[in-house]
Design an enzyme around this catalytic site. Sequence first.
Site, PDB file in Angstrom:
ATOM      1  N   ASP A 277      37.082  46.276  38.350  1.00  0.00           N
ATOM      2  CA  ASP A 277      38.173  46.326  39.339  1.00  0.00           C
ATOM      3  C   ASP A 277      39.116  45.165  39.029  1.00  0.00           C
ATOM      4  OD1 ASP A 277      39.782  46.573  41.527  1.00  0.00           O
ATOM      5  OD2 ASP A 277      38.221  46.220  43.013  1.00  0.00           O
TER       6      ASP A 277
ATOM      7  N   ASP B 250      39.330  41.279  46.452  1.00  0.00           N
ATOM      8  CA  ASP B 250      39.758  41.643  47.808  1.00  0.00           C
ATOM      9  C   ASP B 250      38.607  42.254  48.619  1.00  0.00           C
ATOM     10  OD1 ASP B 250      39.819  44.660  47.274  1.00  0.00           O
ATOM     11  OD2 ASP B 250      41.219  43.928  45.774  1.00  0.00           O
TER      12      ASP B 250
HETATM   13  N1  SAM Z   1      42.992  46.755  43.029  1.00  0.00           N
HETATM   14  C1  SAM Z   1      43.745  45.819  42.331  1.00  0.00           C
HETATM   15  C2  SAM Z   1      44.653  46.352  41.254  1.00  0.00           C
HETATM   16  O1  SAM Z   1      44.336  47.320  40.550  1.00  0.00           O
HETATM   17  O2  SAM Z   1      45.713  45.751  41.102  1.00  0.00           O
HETATM   18  C3  SAM Z   1      42.980  44.670  41.763  1.00  0.00           C
HETATM   19  C4  SAM Z   1      41.705  44.307  42.428  1.00  0.00           C
HETATM   20  S1  SAM Z   1      41.192  42.662  42.470  1.00  0.00           S
HETATM   21  C5  SAM Z   1      42.350  41.796  43.424  1.00  0.00           C
HETATM   22  C6  SAM Z   1      41.318  42.043  40.841  1.00  0.00           C
HETATM   23  C7  SAM Z   1      40.591  40.721  40.717  1.00  0.00           C
HETATM   24  O3  SAM Z   1      40.145  40.510  39.377  1.00  0.00           O
HETATM   25  C8  SAM Z   1      41.405  39.491  41.096  1.00  0.00           C
HETATM   26  O4  SAM Z   1      40.925  38.965  42.295  1.00  0.00           O
HETATM   27  C9  SAM Z   1      41.207  38.519  39.920  1.00  0.00           C
HETATM   28  O5  SAM Z   1      41.005  37.186  40.323  1.00  0.00           O
HETATM   29  C10 SAM Z   1      39.973  39.105  39.254  1.00  0.00           C
HETATM   30  N2  SAM Z   1      39.808  38.746  37.839  1.00  0.00           N
HETATM   31  C11 SAM Z   1      40.772  38.576  36.897  1.00  0.00           C
HETATM   32  N3  SAM Z   1      40.216  38.242  35.724  1.00  0.00           N
HETATM   33  C12 SAM Z   1      38.871  38.213  35.910  1.00  0.00           C
HETATM   34  C13 SAM Z   1      37.760  37.919  35.087  1.00  0.00           C
HETATM   35  N4  SAM Z   1      37.931  37.595  33.799  1.00  0.00           N
HETATM   36  N5  SAM Z   1      36.516  37.968  35.631  1.00  0.00           N
HETATM   37  C14 SAM Z   1      36.332  38.293  36.943  1.00  0.00           C
HETATM   38  N6  SAM Z   1      37.352  38.568  37.775  1.00  0.00           N
HETATM   39  C15 SAM Z   1      38.607  38.525  37.278  1.00  0.00           C
END
Ligand code: SAM
Length: 290
Positions: free
Chosen positions: A172, A102
Amino acid sequence: MKTNELPKYFKNIDDELWFEEVEVEKKDLKISYKVNKCFSYSKSPYQEVALIDTNAFGPCLVLDGVMQTTSADGFIYNEMITHIPVLTHKNPKNVLVIGGGDCGAVRELAKYEELETIDMVELDELVTEECIKFLPEISGGPSFDKRINFKFGDGVEYVKETDIKYDIVMVDSPDPEGPAKDLFGEEFYKNVKRTLKTDGVMVCQSESPMIHRNIIENTRKILKNNFKIVKTYIAFVPTYPGGIWSFTMASDVYDPSNMDANRLPLETRYLTKKIVKSCFDLPNFISDLK
Ligand code: SAM
């Protein structure tokens, strides 16, 4: 968008559209939001990505039916996951954010002039594209500070392979489900440590002290196996289940009790110098966690 094109966590109740989050750990808890409008809903190769407008919290990002961030309270989480590790490290120059699609965390990091490089490794480029379009309150819109580098890919693989050594690594992540599951495992944290300089600091979001106590304890156990100093801190995030949210920080060198709160940038909405210092003062039911 027609309701019948949406997944079943969107419900039509008395001609109103509602988003219903079923809390992952406790399947007997649901949190519902009245939806004014669904800006977009798509399936990426990794997850279902929805951007919705709610009455209560404004525009929000939902991944696989789980609320991730909202324009009304996302700043709390993003300030807490960012400023506490940056203030704890004495002289940070480069930071790695894993996840964080985000863009709220990289936007907070860019408030520090002393940072030279901000790398973000996000699995799903669609999340970032959609948040730039529909969630500018969090993402900051389409223009980014020149120090921010987007490296779309799997954070688990990135920390295994990169030769770069960082001052700070921020995890995150969403809940430990689907592609994010490995972001909560010991192998991943060993590689995070490998990616840090010897005096590096890492932080992760460690879920709800009310609902996901086993996840916090497991995260703390893994971090204690790998770092000398491990400390959990909290903030109040109304849209996260249980309302109180935890973050856990680890380092071999820096203890947050020595942090310099005077380096806090002026433009924060949640954090004050007093909260920076007091967020590690935990209620008994949280400090009891192993
Ligand atoms: N602030 C939020 C919360 O605690 O719910 C989450 C922040 S952000 C939207 C989390 C991000 O991590 C998502 O966009 C997702 O696509 C990403 N994500 C999930 N698995 C991942 C991975 N293995 N490597 C990198 N990013 C990943």
